[in-house]
Design a protein around this motif. Structure first.
Motif, PDB file in Angstrom:
ATOM      1  N   ASP A 193       0.580  -1.078   0.198  1.00 52.41           N
ATOM      2  CA  ASP A 193      -0.064  -0.090  -0.087  1.00 52.41           C
ATOM      3  C   ASP A 193       0.820   1.171  -0.227  1.00 52.41           C
ATOM      4  N   TYR A 217       0.125   5.212  -2.151  1.00 49.97           N
ATOM      5  CA  TYR A 217      -0.601   6.061  -2.039  1.00 49.97           C
ATOM      6  C   TYR A 217       0.790   7.263  -1.875  1.00 49.97           C
ATOM      7  N   HIS A 258     -14.011  12.364  -1.610  1.00 46.01           N
ATOM      8  CA  HIS A 258     -13.820  10.946  -1.751  1.00 46.01           C
ATOM      9  C   HIS A 258     -15.677  10.473  -2.017  1.00 46.01           C
ATOM     10  N   MET A 291      -7.250   5.867   8.895  1.00 45.15           N
ATOM     11  CA  MET A 291      -7.115   5.747   7.351  1.00 45.15           C
ATOM     12  C   MET A 291      -7.830   6.860   7.166  1.00 45.15           C
ATOM     13  N   GLY A 292      -7.143   8.052   7.713  1.00 44.49           N
ATOM     14  CA  GLY A 292      -7.232   9.332   7.284  1.00 44.49           C
ATOM     15  C   GLY A 292      -6.635   9.905   6.162  1.00 44.49           C
ATOM     16  N   SER A 293      -7.105  11.192   6.018  1.00 44.70           N
ATOM     17  CA  SER A 293      -6.439  11.928   4.673  1.00 44.70           C
ATOM     18  C   SER A 293      -6.268  13.299   4.938  1.00 44.70           C
ATOM     19  N   HIS A 342     -13.976  15.124   8.419  1.00 43.62           N
ATOM     20  CA  HIS A 342     -15.200  15.827   7.981  1.00 43.62           C
ATOM     21  C   HIS A 342     -16.286  16.241   9.091  1.00 43.62           C
ATOM     22  N   MET A 390      -2.158   7.152   5.100  1.00 47.57           N
ATOM     23  CA  MET A 390      -0.890   6.286   4.425  1.00 47.57           C
ATOM     24  C   MET A 390      -0.212   7.440   3.530  1.00 47.57           C
ATOM     25  N   GLU A 436      -0.976  14.228   2.938  1.00 45.29           N
ATOM     26  CA  GLU A 436      -2.558  15.272   3.328  1.00 45.29           C
ATOM     27  C   GLU A 436      -2.652  14.805   4.800  1.00 45.29           C
ATOM     28  N   HIS A 464       1.178   4.914   9.034  1.00 46.09           N
ATOM     29  CA  HIS A 464       1.121   3.918   9.271  1.00 46.09           C
ATOM     30  C   HIS A 464       0.369   2.719   8.935  1.00 46.09           C
ATOM     31  N   ASP A 465       1.091   1.537   8.294  1.00 40.43           N
ATOM     32  CA  ASP A 465       0.114   0.765   7.307  1.00 40.43           C
ATOM     33  C   ASP A 465      -0.497   0.106   7.793  1.00 40.43           C
ATOM     34  N   LEU A 466      -1.740  -0.333   7.759  1.00 37.01           N
ATOM     35  CA  LEU A 466      -2.796  -1.256   8.972  1.00 37.01           C
ATOM     36  C   LEU A 466      -2.504  -2.886   8.125  1.00 37.01           C
ATOM     37  N   ASN A 467      -2.146  -2.511   7.011  1.00 37.74           N
ATOM     38  CA  ASN A 467      -1.887  -4.109   6.623  1.00 37.74           C
ATOM     39  C   ASN A 467      -1.038  -4.502   6.352  1.00 37.74           C
ATOM     40  N   CYS A 493     -13.533   6.632   7.733  1.00 32.79           N
ATOM     41  CA  CYS A 493     -14.517   6.848   6.623  1.00 32.79           C
ATOM     42  C   CYS A 493     -13.734   6.848   4.964  1.00 32.79           C
ATOM     43  N   VAL A 494     -15.037   5.932   4.329  1.00 33.92           N
ATOM     44  CA  VAL A 494     -14.809   5.352   3.412  1.00 33.92           C
ATOM     45  C   VAL A 494     -13.562   4.377   3.327  1.00 33.92           C
ATOM     46  N   SER A 495     -13.277   3.917   3.907  1.00 34.70           N
ATOM     47  CA  SER A 495     -11.676   3.397   3.788  1.00 34.70           C
ATOM     48  C   SER A 495     -12.087   1.462   3.970  1.00 34.70           C
TER      49      SER A 495
END
Ligand SMILES: C[S@@+](CC[C@H](N)C(=O)[O-])C[C@H]1O[C@@H](n2cnc3c(N)ncnc32)[C@H](O)[C@@H]1O
Length: 216
Positions: free
Chosen positions: A28, A32, A40, A66-68, A72, A85, A89, A102-105, A123-125
């Motif tokens: 990932d 990113y 998104h 998983m923010g950017s 919101h 990631m 951003e 931080h890569d959660l995968n 949100c949306v991730s």
């Protein structure tokens, strides 16, 4: 020649073989690298996210997973930590008080102590997680008992990075999938599944699943 190789991910929590495979198995971190200063989901869906956070009283020490560059909230929490990631951003997020790349995968364990936060959001991730039950367990570990974790999603994604189980599921099944992540991680009260944009709404739909951290 064989078929194109995909990841073979077994998350160890009883989902069907192949559920967490992705068309793009590359790290990932590579995907990113370029910052994406876009939204998104459309404006109504973004408003629906903020409305839900306000309705549930998401405030205090909050973790945005998983923010950017946008989180919101109608009103920023007192201290918002945003994990994602892309450093550029995250640095541009006006509501963030702290940011973590931080890569959660690659590593589902969160770099925070037990009971560090009052609430968490994602949100949306959630569709990009290959070991979501471990991540949901970690979200629970880092929340104080009674703290909510709010997971929102629409019907759009980067398909090469979304897990196969998500791509083949309906909107209603997505809600059940996320509810299972909560249940199988063992740290949450029974989750709530809701459609947050009205059924006749013509833009991006907004769905949510949330639960509160169970007491020890
Ligand atoms: C569709 S964007 C959503 C961003 C933001 N939550 C929003 O509402 O606009 C997906 C986000 O997931 C994050 N992400 C994707 N894979 C990730 C991973 N393996 N670990 C941590 N974050 C990841 C990316 O950094 C990206 O910001």
């Amino acid at each position: 020649m064989g078929l194109r190789e995909t990841e073979a991910v077994d998350d160890g929590h009883g989902f069907a073989p192949g559920f967490f495979d992705r068309a793009d198995p590359t790290p990932d971190a590579d995907f990113y690298v370029p910052p994406r200063f876009v939204t998104h989901i459309d404006g109504d869906a973004i408003t629906a996210v903020g409305d839900l956070y306000a309705e549930l009283g998401i405030a205090g020490d909050v973790l945005d997973l998983m923010g950017s560059w946008v989180s919101h909230f109608h009103t920023a929490p007192a201290h918002l930590t945003v994990l994602g990631m892309n450093a550029a951003e995250l640095a541009a997020n006006p509501q963030a008080a702290a940011t973590v790349v931080h890569d959660l995968n690659a590593e589902p364990r969160l770099p925070f102590g037990d009971a560090s936060f009052d609430a968490a959001v994602c949100c949306v991730s959630v569709d990009y997680l290959t070991r979501p039950v471990d991540v949901f367990a970690e979200a629970g570990r880092t929340l104080r008992p009674g703290g909510p974790f709010v997971c929102t999603f629409s019907n759009r994604c980067f398909p090469s990075k979304a897990i196969r189980g998500w791509l083949y599921a309906s909107d209603e099944q997505h809600g059940e999938i996320v509810a299972e992540y909560f249940r199988r991680s063992g740290r949450w009260d029974e989750p709530v599944i809701a459609r947050r944009t009205p059924p006749g709404h013509r833009g991006d739909p907004l769905f949510a699943v949330w639960a509160t951290r169970a007491g020890d």
